[in-house]
Scaffold this motif. Structure first.
Motif, PDB file in Angstrom:
ATOM      1  N   VAL A  10       0.835  -1.204   0.000  1.00  0.00           N
ATOM      2  CA  VAL A  10       0.000   0.000   0.000  1.00  0.00           C
ATOM      3  C   VAL A  10       0.871   1.256   0.000  1.00  0.00           C
ATOM      4  O   VAL A  10       0.616   2.218  -0.743  1.00  0.00           O
ATOM      5  CB  VAL A  10      -0.952  -0.003   1.212  1.00  0.00           C
ATOM      6  CG1 VAL A  10      -1.679   1.332   1.332  1.00  0.00           C
ATOM      7  CG2 VAL A  10      -1.955  -1.146   1.098  1.00  0.00           C
ATOM      8  N   GLU A  11       1.926   1.247   0.816  1.00  0.00           N
ATOM      9  CA  GLU A  11       2.825   2.398   0.896  1.00  0.00           C
ATOM     10  C   GLU A  11       3.572   2.640  -0.409  1.00  0.00           C
ATOM     11  O   GLU A  11       3.977   3.770  -0.708  1.00  0.00           O
ATOM     12  CB  GLU A  11       3.820   2.197   2.037  1.00  0.00           C
ATOM     13  CG  GLU A  11       3.176   2.260   3.423  1.00  0.00           C
ATOM     14  CD  GLU A  11       4.138   1.864   4.531  1.00  0.00           C
ATOM     15  OE1 GLU A  11       5.215   1.299   4.217  1.00  0.00           O
ATOM     16  OE2 GLU A  11       3.804   2.098   5.707  1.00  0.00           O
ATOM     17  N   ASN A  12       3.757   1.571  -1.204  1.00  0.00           N
ATOM     18  CA  ASN A  12       4.484   1.685  -2.468  1.00  0.00           C
ATOM     19  C   ASN A  12       3.564   1.679  -3.684  1.00  0.00           C
ATOM     20  O   ASN A  12       4.021   1.500  -4.816  1.00  0.00           O
ATOM     21  CB  ASN A  12       5.495   0.538  -2.586  1.00  0.00           C
ATOM     22  CG  ASN A  12       6.711   0.723  -1.700  1.00  0.00           C
ATOM     23  OD1 ASN A  12       7.674   1.365  -2.097  1.00  0.00           O
ATOM     24  ND2 ASN A  12       6.665   0.165  -0.494  1.00  0.00           N
ATOM     25  N   ASN A  13       2.267   1.901  -3.434  1.00  0.00           N
ATOM     26  CA  ASN A  13       1.276   1.975  -4.515  1.00  0.00           C
ATOM     27  C   ASN A  13       1.244   0.711  -5.381  1.00  0.00           C
ATOM     28  O   ASN A  13       1.040   0.773  -6.595  1.00  0.00           O
ATOM     29  CB  ASN A  13       1.524   3.206  -5.396  1.00  0.00           C
ATOM     30  CG  ASN A  13       1.343   4.507  -4.640  1.00  0.00           C
ATOM     31  OD1 ASN A  13       0.364   4.671  -3.912  1.00  0.00           O
ATOM     32  ND2 ASN A  13       2.277   5.425  -4.794  1.00  0.00           N
ATOM     33  N   ILE A  14       1.452  -0.427  -4.750  1.00  0.00           N
ATOM     34  CA  ILE A  14       1.351  -1.715  -5.423  1.00  0.00           C
ATOM     35  C   ILE A  14      -0.028  -2.287  -5.119  1.00  0.00           C
ATOM     36  O   ILE A  14      -0.461  -2.311  -3.962  1.00  0.00           O
ATOM     37  CB  ILE A  14       2.449  -2.680  -4.935  1.00  0.00           C
ATOM     38  CG1 ILE A  14       3.838  -2.142  -5.318  1.00  0.00           C
ATOM     39  CG2 ILE A  14       2.245  -4.078  -5.512  1.00  0.00           C
ATOM     40  CD1 ILE A  14       4.985  -2.870  -4.662  1.00  0.00           C
TER      41      ILE A  14
END
Length: 234
Positions: free
Chosen positions: A100-104
């Motif tokens: 989520v933090e890496n927009n995956i």
């Protein structure tokens, strides 16, 4: 396009595996398994040959960075646990949060989990409930009980079989002997059973008959005791 799939697996009965779960596991570039020996039997049964890596509570902090790199490079990864839905009292949260933090993209498939059938089987109010998972072993256990003693919603706990009698005695101590309790054991398996009654009654049952297998304890909230007394008076 890279994606992390969270894939539930059966808690006992292999017929609970979904068609979609099988397809995702076959198509993924990598499967992360809590115990590759346990999951290997499942994959063999469904003729899934995707490569597996071990991903459990003892190594997940160390492996997250590398897994994020692989996902960013375009791989599709599927995460499974030994049984049920990953991240529900099993590894999965750290990797999901990192994605989520890496927009995956993260896609959690619907599927087996132990606490939902245990809650429904209990007959206790299920419009609102609290999932507690495993209680702290020692430090913080009493503090948690004292906080939950005032909880009005139905409460759900995971309990290991060798600690069930101790836990039921604690329910009597902190919630009261008359608090409604439902114990579901070996859900979806051959010897599945649900024992319902007051905390004291259920404690006596399992003192006389030591439990085996996976266990979910469902406890009525404090308000349910008041409602029961009101019904009795009427």
């Amino acid at each position: 396009m890279s994606k992390l799939y969270i894939v539930p697996t059966p808690i006992g009965n292999l017929e609970d595996m979904t068609f979609r779960a099988i397809r995702v596991l076959k198509e993924a570039d990598l499967i992360l398994a809590e115990d590759t020996r346990t999951s290997g039997k499942l994959l063999k049964h469904f003729e899934i040959s995707t490569h597996m890596h071990s991903h459990h509570m003892h190594n997940e902090h160390k492996t997250v960075e590398n897994l994020i790199s692989r996902l960013k490079a375009g791989e599709t990864i599927a995460l499974i646990s030994d049984a049920g839905t990953p991240a529900i009292s099993d590894p999965g949260f750290l990797l999901t949060r990192a994605c989520v933090e890496n927009n995956i993209e993260v896609d959690c498939l619907p599927g087996a989990t132990a606490f939902v059938p245990a809650l429904v089987n209990s007959g206790l109010p299920n419009d609102k409930f609290v999932f507690e998972g495993f209680l702290p072993e020692k430090k913080g256990r009493q503090t948690r009980y004292l906080a939950l003693a005032e909880e009005n919603r139905t409460m759900i706990f995971y309990v290991s079989p060798h600690k069930l009698v101790k836990t039921l005695a604690e329910f009597v101590q902190y919630f009261g002997a008359e608090r409604s309790v439902s114990i579901s054991r070996e859900l979806s398996k051959l010897h599945e059973e649900t024992i319902r009654g007051t905390a004291e009654e259920v404690l006596k049952h399992f003192e006389a008959k030591p439990p085996k297998g996976e266990i979910v304890a469902v406890v009525g909230g404090k308000i349910s005791v008041k409602e029961k007394r009101k019904d009795d008076d009427e």
